[in-house]
Design an enzyme around this catalytic site. Structure first.
Site: not given
Length: 226
Positions: A88-89
């Site tokens: 994720f980011d």
């Protein structure tokens, strides 16, 4: 169960086999306690294996492109054979500027004051990696802050909550009091777009079955005949 240095951390006791018909081990390539909390809320067992990647934006890279690229890099770095790793980011964007994690309390106060009374966008890239393949998706949510007085921004930053968060606030904590309106996926603002997570499971032939991962064609456990 706590991990020893250099080892994976197992959340929940189950480690699913990857032989035919069995779901892969889920891996969370993130240190975010908020993302761990979402998976736990969904009732899923997972391995915690944070991935360290260079998060420096590239010249001309948009917030969405940055979030997608980093999510893919993290998932790819974390995955091992027989696993389905999720990276994720999350990026906060205001006026075309990317607001990352504040480097100091002063910067955190400045970010909160800048966001006050205005609308910003939260982009979360999510990627899944398994068997040399990487798939990704991007979610965008629009967030409107109420007006924030300087002393309120300082008081919020003094709680310590904003210092490890993009945009210097956490909507799942006391920072929720700063938010006037959310348009889109609330969980995306926490950094875990749940619908996109389910979409990626399906791309790999699996689906969320309310506390378990099932093959797309499987019937949920509660619906099976005794």
């Amino acid at each position: 169960m706590h991990a020893s240095p250099g080892s994976d951390e197992l959340h929940s006791e189950a480690r699913s086999a990857t032989t035919a018909g069995h779901p892969p081990r889920l891996v969370l390539a993130s240190r975010s306690p908020r993302r761990s909390a979402v998976l736990e809320q969904l009732g899923l067992a997972f391995l915690l294996r944070p991935a360290d990647v260079d998060e420096t934006p590239r010249t001309g890279e948009s917030p969405g492109e940055l979030a997608d690229r980093l999510a893919r890099a993290k998932a790819s770095a974390a995955v091992r054979p027989g696993e389905l790793a999720f990276g994720f980011d999350t990026v906060v964007e205001l006026d075309g500027d990317i607001l990352g994690k504040p480097g100091s309390t002063t910067e955190a106060v400045e970010m909160i004051e800048r966001l006050g009374g205005r609308t910003h966008r939260v982009y979360s890239g999510i990627a899944a990696a398994a068997d040399g393949r990487v798939e990704s998706a991007l979610e965008r949510t629009i967030v409107k802050f109420r007006r924030v007085r300087s002393e309120e921004a300082e008081a919020y930053v003094a709680t310590g909550e904003p210092l490890d968060k993009a945009g210097a606030y956490g909507i799942q904590g006391v920072g929720a009091a700063l938010v006037e309106r959310v348009e889109g996926d609330f969980f995306n603002v926490m950094g875990f777009p749940i619908q996109r997570f389910q979409d990626l499971l399906v791309r790999f032939g699996w689906r969320y079955g309310f506390g378990e991962i099932l093959a797309v064609a499987d019937v949920p456990r509660a619906s099976r005949p005794a």
